[in-house]
Design an enzyme around this catalytic site. Structure first.
Site, PDB file in Angstrom:
ATOM      1  N   ARG A  55     -21.887  -2.333   3.040  1.00 48.41           N
ATOM      2  CA  ARG A  55     -21.233  -3.648   3.152  1.00 48.41           C
ATOM      3  C   ARG A  55     -21.590  -4.339   4.464  1.00 48.41           C
ATOM      4  NH1 ARG A  55     -14.888  -4.278   2.466  1.00 48.41           N
ATOM      5  NH2 ARG A  55     -14.828  -2.593   3.993  1.00 48.41           N
ATOM      6  N   ARG A  97       0.821  -1.215   0.000  1.00 48.13           N
ATOM      7  CA  ARG A  97       0.000   0.000   0.000  1.00 48.13           C
ATOM      8  C   ARG A  97       0.849   1.256   0.000  1.00 48.13           C
ATOM      9  NH1 ARG A  97      -4.798  -2.610   2.626  1.00 48.13           N
ATOM     10  NH2 ARG A  97      -6.450  -1.060   2.527  1.00 48.13           N
TER      11      ARG A  97
HETATM   12  P1  AP5 Z   1      -8.358  -3.920   4.150  1.00 52.64           P
HETATM   13  O1  AP5 Z   1      -9.176  -4.933   4.806  1.00 52.64           O
HETATM   14  O2  AP5 Z   1      -7.328  -4.327   3.159  1.00 52.64           O
HETATM   15  O3  AP5 Z   1      -9.360  -2.856   3.536  1.00 52.64           O
HETATM   16  P2  AP5 Z   1      -9.424  -2.125   2.126  1.00 52.64           P
HETATM   17  O4  AP5 Z   1      -8.297  -2.140   1.206  1.00 52.64           O
HETATM   18  O5  AP5 Z   1      -9.843  -0.783   2.591  1.00 52.64           O
HETATM   19  O6  AP5 Z   1     -10.401  -2.960   1.346  1.00 52.64           O
HETATM   20  P3  AP5 Z   1     -11.754  -3.477   1.802  1.00 52.64           P
HETATM   21  O7  AP5 Z   1     -11.618  -4.793   2.490  1.00 52.64           O
HETATM   22  O8  AP5 Z   1     -12.485  -2.396   2.586  1.00 52.64           O
HETATM   23  O9  AP5 Z   1     -12.549  -3.586   0.439  1.00 52.64           O
HETATM   24  P4  AP5 Z   1     -12.412  -4.588  -0.777  1.00 52.64           P
HETATM   25  O10 AP5 Z   1     -11.696  -3.919  -1.894  1.00 52.64           O
HETATM   26  O11 AP5 Z   1     -11.915  -5.930  -0.348  1.00 52.64           O
HETATM   27  O12 AP5 Z   1     -13.938  -4.640  -1.186  1.00 52.64           O
HETATM   28  P5  AP5 Z   1     -15.057  -5.763  -0.890  1.00 52.64           P
HETATM   29  O13 AP5 Z   1     -14.843  -6.937  -1.767  1.00 52.64           O
HETATM   30  O14 AP5 Z   1     -15.187  -5.989   0.573  1.00 52.64           O
HETATM   31  O15 AP5 Z   1      -7.582  -3.031   5.235  1.00 52.64           O
HETATM   32  C1  AP5 Z   1      -8.217  -2.536   6.401  1.00 52.64           C
HETATM   33  C2  AP5 Z   1      -7.252  -1.687   7.202  1.00 52.64           C
HETATM   34  O16 AP5 Z   1      -6.128  -2.488   7.631  1.00 52.64           O
HETATM   35  C3  AP5 Z   1      -6.612  -0.505   6.455  1.00 52.64           C
HETATM   36  O17 AP5 Z   1      -7.424   0.626   6.476  1.00 52.64           O
HETATM   37  C4  AP5 Z   1      -5.312  -0.327   7.257  1.00 52.64           C
HETATM   38  O18 AP5 Z   1      -5.553   0.346   8.451  1.00 52.64           O
HETATM   39  C5  AP5 Z   1      -4.904  -1.742   7.579  1.00 52.64           C
HETATM   40  N1  AP5 Z   1      -4.011  -2.316   6.558  1.00 52.64           N
HETATM   41  C6  AP5 Z   1      -4.276  -3.393   5.747  1.00 52.64           C
HETATM   42  N2  AP5 Z   1      -3.256  -3.632   4.906  1.00 52.64           N
HETATM   43  C7  AP5 Z   1      -2.303  -2.691   5.182  1.00 52.64           C
HETATM   44  C8  AP5 Z   1      -1.041  -2.385   4.638  1.00 52.64           C
HETATM   45  N3  AP5 Z   1      -0.528  -3.103   3.623  1.00 52.64           N
HETATM   46  N4  AP5 Z   1      -0.341  -1.350   5.142  1.00 52.64           N
HETATM   47  C9  AP5 Z   1      -0.828  -0.622   6.178  1.00 52.64           C
HETATM   48  N5  AP5 Z   1      -2.041  -0.845   6.729  1.00 52.64           N
HETATM   49  C10 AP5 Z   1      -2.790  -1.871   6.251  1.00 52.64           C
HETATM   50  O19 AP5 Z   1     -16.359  -5.019  -1.446  1.00 52.64           O
HETATM   51  C11 AP5 Z   1     -16.879  -3.874  -0.810  1.00 52.64           C
HETATM   52  C12 AP5 Z   1     -18.417  -3.850  -0.985  1.00 52.64           C
HETATM   53  O20 AP5 Z   1     -18.728  -3.698  -2.364  1.00 52.64           O
HETATM   54  C13 AP5 Z   1     -19.131  -5.134  -0.534  1.00 52.64           C
HETATM   55  O21 AP5 Z   1     -20.354  -4.783   0.059  1.00 52.64           O
HETATM   56  C14 AP5 Z   1     -19.367  -5.920  -1.827  1.00 52.64           C
HETATM   57  O22 AP5 Z   1     -20.522  -6.727  -1.736  1.00 52.64           O
HETATM   58  C15 AP5 Z   1     -19.533  -4.788  -2.839  1.00 52.64           C
HETATM   59  N6  AP5 Z   1     -19.032  -5.123  -4.177  1.00 52.64           N
HETATM   60  C16 AP5 Z   1     -17.853  -5.748  -4.486  1.00 52.64           C
HETATM   61  N7  AP5 Z   1     -17.721  -5.885  -5.823  1.00 52.64           N
HETATM   62  C17 AP5 Z   1     -18.830  -5.288  -6.372  1.00 52.64           C
HETATM   63  C18 AP5 Z   1     -19.280  -5.079  -7.714  1.00 52.64           C
HETATM   64  N8  AP5 Z   1     -18.565  -5.493  -8.767  1.00 52.64           N
HETATM   65  N9  AP5 Z   1     -20.462  -4.419  -7.907  1.00 52.64           N
HETATM   66  C19 AP5 Z   1     -21.198  -3.981  -6.868  1.00 52.64           C
HETATM   67  N10 AP5 Z   1     -20.832  -4.167  -5.567  1.00 52.64           N
HETATM   68  C20 AP5 Z   1     -19.664  -4.800  -5.314  1.00 52.64           C
END
Ligand code: AP5
Length: 279
Positions: free
Chosen positions: A139, A105
Site C-alpha cells: 500500500r 472495533r
Molecule cells: P485504520 O486507519 O482504521 O486502519 P485499519 O482498519 O487497519 O484499516 P486500513 O486503513 O489499514 O485499511 P483499509 O481497510 O482502509 O484498506 P485500504 O482501502 O487502505 O486504523 C489505524 C490504527 O488507528 C489502528 O491500528 C489503531 O491503532 C487506531 N485506531 C483506529 N480506529 C480505532 C478504534 N476504533 N479503536 C481503537 N484504535 C483505533 O486498502 C489496503 C490496500 O489494499 C491498498 O493498497 C489498496 O489499494 C488495496 N485494495 C483495496 N481494495 C482492493 C481490492 N478490492 N483488490 C485489490 N486491492 C485492494
C-alpha cells in the site's frame, strides 16, 4: 426514502453505515469510490484511523498520547476513541448520513455507538489473511490528498496520479505491525460480527479476488436494498403525493444507473489475473 441519492427529497431517509473489516480489507478504498465516483452528496466519511493520523502529524496532545499504539498496531484505549467519535457525531454535517470506517472495533465501542446514534447497515468486508498481507505490504498513500494505491497498479516514479503528491508507506504497514493488527482484529473486532448479526443489520461482502469497483457495486446494491425496504414502509405516504412519486422514480433510475456504472468500471485485480477466483 431515498437515502442520499437526491438529498432534496423531502421524504428522504438518511443512511448511517458502519464498515467492518480486517486492516487492509479495503474500507478506505471503498469509501473513496463510493463518495467520489458515485456522488453520494451529503454523506460524510468518518475514519478514526485518519483522524488519529492527522493528530499525530499535527503533534497534538492526543497525537502524542496515541502514536505508540497505532505504530505497533494496537488499539487506542476505548475511552479516548469513544469520546472522539461522540464529538464527531455531534456535528451537524452528519445529518445526511455517514460512513463510519474503523469504528467500532471493540464490543465496548459498539455499545457506546448504539447509545450515540442509530445505524442502518453494517457492511462486513471479508478478505483472507494472505491477501491482507499482500495488500498492506504494497500500500502507498498520498501525503497530500490521502488517495490509496497499491504498488501493483502504480507506475514509476510513484506519485499520486490525482494531485502528484508524494506517496508514503504507513508506519503500521510493516510486517510485525500487520501481524499484530490481524491478531488484535481476531480478538477484539471479530465479535462485532455476531453483535450486529443479532441486530439484523449485518451484510457480508466477500472481497477476495474482487476489484475495488466490484466491491463498491456490491455495497451499493446493499444500500439500494435498504432504501427499498424503507420505501416499502412509507409506500402509502409516497403514493399519496405525485411529486414524491416522480422523485422516487427518478431516484431509483439514478440508483440503477450508478450500480451499472460501477460494474462497467470493474477492472481485473491482481488475483483475478494470476489465480482462479474462489468466490
Ligand atoms: P485504520 O486507519 O482504521 O486502519 P485499519 O482498519 O487497519 O484499516 P486500513 O486503513 O489499514 O485499511 P483499509 O481497510 O482502509 O484498506 P485500504 O482501502 O487502505 O486504523 C489505524 C490504527 O488507528 C489502528 O491500528 C489503531 O491503532 C487506531 N485506531 C483506529 N480506529 C480505532 C478504534 N476504533 N479503536 C481503537 N484504535 C483505533 O486498502 C489496503 C490496500 O489494499 C491498498 O493498497 C489498496 O489499494 C488495496 N485494495 C483495496 N481494495 C482492493 C481490492 N478490492 N483488490 C485489490 N486491492 C485492494
Amino acid at each position: 426514502m431515498v437515502c442520499y441519492l437526491k438529498i432534496k427529497l423531502f421524504w428522504r431517509f438518511i443512511v448511517n453505515i458502519v464498515l467492518l473489516g480486517k486492516p487492509g480489507s479495503g474500507k478506505g478504498s471503498l469509501v473513496e469510490i463510493l463518495l467520489k465516483s458515485v456522488g453520494c452528496q451529503g454523506m460524510i466519511h468518518i475514519s478514526t484511523g485518519n483522524i488519529l493520523r492527522q493528530n499525530i502529524k499535527d503533534g497534538t496532545e492526543l497525537g502524542q498520547l496515541i502514536q505508540s499504539y497505532t505504530e505497533q498496531g494496537q488499539l487506542v484505549p476505548d475511552e479516548v476513541i469513544i469520546d472522539l467519535v461522540r464529538d464527531r457525531l455531534s456535528q451537524s454535517d452528519v445529518d445526511y448520513g455517514f460512513i463510519l470506517d474503523g469504528f467500532p472495533r471493540t464490543v465496548a465501542q459498539a455499545e457506546a455507538l448504539t447509545e450515540m446514534t442509530k445505524l442502518d447497515l453494517v457492511v462486513n468486508l471479508q478478505v483472507s489473511d494472505k491477501e491482507i498481507i499482500r495488500r498492506l505490504s504494497g500500500r502507498r498513500t498520498c501525503r497530500q490528498c490521502g488517495s490509496i494505491y497499491h504498488t501493483d497498479s502504480i507506475g514509476d516514479p510513484m506519485v499520486c496520479e490525482k494531485c502528484e503528491g508524494e506517496l508514503f508507506i504507513r508506519s503500521d504497514d510493516k510486517l510485525e505491525a500487520i501481524a499484530e493488527r490481524l491478531q488484535v482484529y481476531r480478538v477484539e473486532t471479530d465479535p462485532l460480527v455476531n453483535f450486529y448479526k443479532k441486530q439484523g443489520i449485518l451484510c457480508r461482502v466477500r472481497c477476495t479476488g474482487k476489484s475495488r469497483e466490484e466491491v463498491s457495486a456490491l455495497v451499493w446494491d446493499q444500500i439500494m436494498v435498504f432504501s427499498l425496504k424503507k420505501m416499502e414502509e412509507n409506500i402509502e405516504r409516497i403514493f399519496a403525493n405525485p411529486e414524491a412519486r416522480r422523485e422516487l422514480a427518478e431516484a431509483l433510475a439514478e440508483g440503477r444507473r450508478i450500480g451499472e456504472q460501477l460494474r462497467k468500471a470493474s477492472i481485473p485485480t491482481y488475483e483475478q489475473m494470476h489465480t482462479p477466483c474462489d468466490i
